[in-house]
Design a protein around this motif. Structure first.
Motif, short mmCIF file in Angstrom:
data_model
loop_
_atom_site.label_atom_id
_atom_site.label_comp_id
_atom_site.label_asym_id
_atom_site.label_seq_id
_atom_site.Cartn_x
_atom_site.Cartn_y
_atom_site.Cartn_z
N VAL A 7 9.13 -17.58 4.78
CA VAL A 7 9.76 -16.64 3.86
C VAL A 7 9.38 -15.22 4.24
CG1 VAL A 7 9.92 -15.95 1.46
CG2 VAL A 7 9.78 -18.35 2.04
N GLY A 8 8.13 -15.08 4.66
CA GLY A 8 7.63 -13.77 5.01
C GLY A 8 8.40 -13.16 6.17
N PHE B 47 -1.79 -6.41 7.35
CA PHE B 47 -1.01 -5.72 6.33
C PHE B 47 0.50 -5.84 6.55
CE2 PHE B 47 -5.13 -3.67 5.63
CZ PHE B 47 -5.19 -3.81 4.26
N VAL B 48 0.92 -5.73 7.81
CA VAL B 48 2.36 -5.72 8.09
C VAL B 48 2.94 -7.13 8.11
CG1 VAL B 48 4.13 -5.05 9.75
CG2 VAL B 48 2.19 -3.55 9.32
N PHE B 49 2.21 -8.06 8.71
CA PHE B 49 2.82 -9.38 8.91
C PHE B 49 2.30 -10.44 7.95
CE2 PHE B 49 3.23 -7.38 13.15
CZ PHE B 49 4.60 -7.29 13.14
N THR B 50 1.23 -10.17 7.21
CA THR B 50 0.73 -11.18 6.29
C THR B 50 0.77 -10.71 4.84
OG1 THR B 50 -0.70 -11.98 8.05
CG2 THR B 50 -1.14 -12.79 5.86
N LEU B 51 -0.02 -9.68 4.52
CA LEU B 51 -0.08 -9.25 3.12
C LEU B 51 1.26 -8.68 2.65
CD1 LEU B 51 -3.56 -7.60 2.58
CD2 LEU B 51 -2.61 -9.66 1.53
N ILE B 54 3.74 -11.38 2.03
CA ILE B 54 3.33 -12.22 0.90
C ILE B 54 3.70 -11.52 -0.40
CG2 ILE B 54 1.32 -13.07 -0.37
CD1 ILE B 54 0.07 -13.88 2.24
N LEU B 55 3.40 -10.23 -0.47
CA LEU B 55 3.75 -9.49 -1.68
C LEU B 55 5.27 -9.40 -1.83
CD1 LEU B 55 1.04 -6.68 -1.64
CD2 LEU B 55 1.18 -8.74 -3.08
N PHE B 58 6.58 -12.46 -3.21
CA PHE B 58 6.36 -12.59 -4.65
C PHE B 58 7.43 -11.84 -5.42
CE2 PHE B 58 4.49 -11.35 -8.76
CZ PHE B 58 4.35 -12.62 -9.27
N TYR B 59 7.74 -10.64 -4.96
CA TYR B 59 8.81 -9.90 -5.64
C TYR B 59 10.13 -10.68 -5.52
CZ TYR B 59 12.64 -6.68 -6.29
OH TYR B 59 13.82 -6.13 -6.72
N LEU B 60 10.42 -11.17 -4.32
CA LEU B 60 11.69 -11.88 -4.11
C LEU B 60 11.77 -13.14 -4.96
CD1 LEU B 60 12.18 -11.44 -0.27
CD2 LEU B 60 13.41 -10.29 -2.11
N SER B 61 10.61 -13.73 -5.27
CA SER B 61 10.63 -14.96 -6.07
C SER B 61 11.11 -14.67 -7.49
CB SER B 61 9.24 -15.59 -6.10
OG SER B 61 8.40 -14.91 -7.01
#
Lengths: 419, 318
Positions: A7-8, B47-51, B54-55, B58-61
């Motif tokens: 998803v990321g 920060f660019v490819f993981t966090l 992920i954030l 969460f918004y897209l969810s």
């Protein structure tokens, strides 16, 4: 965290306002993407080179792909606002992209389909907009393996008069002979389900994202398929599942384990090349035993589309016009993407075609009097039909449900998918 | 950090002048800069490819994001939808079966083989490699394809069964009664990496314990139960946590074996497979993102429960 990663990746791809591909100044650059095989990749590259030679102010940047990863990439590119300008599109996805505003209405940018054979333009028209131009004519056929018929001592049926029951009976006879199973499964075949529905005045899909058939229709289809299974006309449920996950060249019909199968006409050459012997194209049957009433249709084997965000829409449409309307392009491509829908062009390359391609061209011409209206493209979510049908239909064949429950579940899941 | 500063205090015995202190500070900040510079690629990646993703997920969810159109905010609708989604429940059931059956079997086999290999036989390195090999290949597409062949209608398994006189005609990967079990078997077969870790753990157990037990007349079985298992329990715990997390995320094998459909009849519809289907086949990235967060919550919950229970059975030697 593989799942989050998936998803990321998509999320990371959605940083908007990224680089467009407009190179003003000396001509324009077009991103051009397609999925294919080795032969097609070579043909396509040759055609691209020929075009750039003829129109030196256009630069085409090719993005070849594989079917399996093609749609993930296209979805991500589209999400990131950097979709390729020219896109090879499939009927299963055209509404998905078209109705969500990702494709250009090419009729407003000089698309030329004036010489197309009747019934070949409609595939790409969705609610009045021309989102895709037919790249090659295709039609559903019942392909047979004459060698198996001969070995089994069974006569090849007359495809002008045969019915669905005849198909089952002939298949059961072949299975009984012990040479091969009579027919590959059509339980979850959307083309055959569609044909059978159309012969009863119904459709898979109607305008406005509606289903064109009822639960009772699906139940009748599943009951018929259960009968085929009980008669031994089609393989066992587990063999059907297995066959569905095999690549073309290993499928039961190709290697001679079944005598008949529903195959799209443009695959004849590939089937013969992999199978090693000549196959024959039959018309699919009708309910009343009259081929004129079988409601045949021309489908687009694939389509050409242009991204709605293309900085050079006119140039992209011009390239597609050249691709489908010029002899220069046709002489390179021949019938690899299906018989050209432009009648004059398909006539002009006839002599260049291989033997199986010529037989396909003859078949396409011969069935013209039997054509009915072209079915509309599956609405968004409609591309799921085959998968859902396989799930519920095969659950029934495994004995885990009955035709009534399978039909209800199929209808419900498909309705939900159309959302 | 604190340990390091303690260390520097110890070193700097005796009076320190102001200049010396300033020089040290300068040196330290120089060192820090170099450290951060070397960390930079990793930090950017984090920060660019993981966090970030992920954030974003969460918004897209909380939206109806379709990959193509811009997202609309839905609130918790996607999460509410999970309650009535039968296929989601099916996928949870499949995944829990896979985790619940596959992981204990895999660990038992890994431990068993590790104990056998620990006997100090000749050619140990060779056997260790042989047993480790499958876990390097296990997640790969090639092995999944091979599995499809072996357990197919005309595959190796049926050929052997037919030689033995059984009437074996069903394809195991394509029959809903067996398909999941072939995948569990594939997972068990890739026991190599927990085995190597067990082997390292077994090497740490002092032989004097066994010698003392043998003198007291303890049997092999009671030596295993009373010495090996307790002393190995931290390693068992580590493997258990790791393999459960891995098993929840199983994807490739099921994707290849069922051609991405989770078939036959959803019998191999792994959670991640259904998530992938929602995201990339149905263009419902909002729901897929919500599913990813549910998976995160489930894995976090299992891991937390594991840690809570570990108090009762994990024995630390120090």
């Amino acid at each position: 965290m593989a799942s989050l990663g998936a998803v990321g990746t998509a999320a990371a791809g959605c940083s908007r306002g990224g680089g467009g591909s407009s190179d003003s100044g000396d001509g324009s650059t077009l991103q051009f993407t397609w999925w294919g095989n080795e032969v097609r990749n070579e043909n396509t590259q040759n055609a691209i080179d020929a075009y750039m030679e003829e129109f030196p102010d256009v630069t085409i940047s090719p993005q070849p792909g594989e079917w399996a990863s093609y749609w993930d990439r296209l979805a991500t590119q589209t999400a990131g606002d950097n979709a390729p300008d020219v896109i090879q599109m499939d009927m299963a996805y055209i509404s998905e992209y078209g109705q969500r505003g990702a494709l250009l209405d090419m009729s407003e940018h000089g698309a030329d389909t004036s010489k197309f054979i009747e019934g070949t333009v409609e595939s790409g028209i969705i609610e009045g907009s021309l989102y895709g131009i037919n790249a090659g004519i295709n039609t559903p056929t019942v392909m047979i393996n004459p060698a198996v018929f001969e070995a089994a001592g069974v006569d090849i049926p007359d495809d002008m008069t045969w019915t669905w029951d005849d198909w089952r009976a002939v298949a059961a006879e072949i299975t009984a002979s012990g040479e091969a199973t009579g027919s590959s499964s059509i339980v979850s075949n959307d083309a055959m389900f569609s044909a059978w529905l159309r012969q009863q005045g119904k459709e898979l899909f109607l305008e406005g994202n509606q289903l064109g058939f009822s639960v009772e229709d699906a139940q009748a289809w599943f009951e018929m398929m259960l009968e085929w299974s009980n008669d031994g006309a089609i393989p066992s449920a587990s063999q059907i599942e297995e066959d569905a996950s095999k690549p073309l060249d290993q499928q039961d019909f190709i290697v001679g384990r079944t005598a008949m199968s529903m195959v799209w006409s443009n695959q004849l050459e590939a089937v013969e090349a992999s199978g090693g012997n000549e196959r024959r194209l039959l018309r699919f049957p009708s309910i009343d035993g009259d081929a004129m009433e079988r409601k045949a249709w021309y489908k687009a084997s694939m389509l050409w589309s242009v991204s709605a965000t293309s900085p050079n829409p006119d140039e992209a449409v011009e390239l597609i016009n050249w691709w489908v309307n010029s002899e220069a392009a046709a002489e390179i491509e021949r019938a690899e993407r299906g018989i050209p829908p432009n009648g004059e062009i398909s006539e002009s390359i006839r002599d260049l075609l291989s033997d199986p391609q010529q037989r396909v061209a003859e078949f396409i011409e011969a069935i013209e009097p039997e054509l009915a209206e072209t079915p509309i493209a599956p609405p968004p979510g409609g591309g799921q039909l085959g998968t859902i049908m396989q799930r519920e239909g095969n659950a029934m064949l495994f004995g885990d449900s009955n035709p009534a429950d399978a039909a209800q579940a199929f209808h419900d899941a498909l309705t939900a998918a159309l959302g | 950090m604190s340990a390091l500063s303690e260390l520097s205090k110890l070193k700097s015995k005796g009076p320190v002048t102001a200049e010396q202190r300033a020089a040290r500070r300068k040196e330290a900040s120089h060192d820090n800069k170099a450290g951060y510079l070397f960390l930079l690629p990793w930090l950017v990646g984090l920060f660019v490819f993981t966090l970030g993703p992920i954030l974003a997920s969460f918004y897209l969810s909380l939206t109806d994001y379709s990959l193509i159109q811009s997202p609309n905010f839905l609130g918790l609708d996607n999460y509410a939808r999970m309650l009535t989604d039968d296929r989601l429940h099916q996928s949870l059931q499949v995944t829990l079966t896979y985790v619940g059956v596959g992981v204990p079997l895999q660990l038992a086999l890994a431990l068993g083989v590790a104990v056998l290999l620990n006997k100090g036989m000749r050619g140990l390195a060779f056997y260790r490699s042989i047993f480790y090999l499958p876990s390097m290949l296990g997640g790969s597409v090639a092995i999944a394809l091979l599995w499809r062949q072996i357990f197919g209608t005309t595959g190796l398994v049926n050929q052997i069964l037919q030689l033995l006189g059984f009437e074996a005609t069903t394809g195991y990967v394509s029959d809903p009664d067996y398909a999941l079990w072939t995948l569990i078997l594939l997972n068990v077969w890739t026991f190599g990496s927990p085995m190597v870790i067990f082997l390292a753990g077994l090497r740490q157990i002092p032989t004097m314990y066994y010698e003392a037990a043998a003198l007291d007349g303890a049997s092999r079985i009671s030596q295993f139960a009373r010495i090996t298992l307790p002393l190995l329990s931290p390693i068992i715990f580590f493997n258990l946590v790791l393999q459960i997390i891995n098993a929840f995320q199983a994807f490739t094998q099921a994707f290849v074996v069922s051609n991405g459909t989770g078939g036959p009849s959803d019998s191999t519809l792994f959670y991640t497979l259904y998530l992938y289907e929602q995201g990339f086949t149905r263009f419902d990235m909002g729901y897929a993102s919500a599913m990813a967060w549910l998976l995160l919550a489930i894995i976090a919950m299992f891991t937390a429960v594991n840690f809570l229970l570990s108090k009762y059975w994990v024995f630390y030697d120090d």
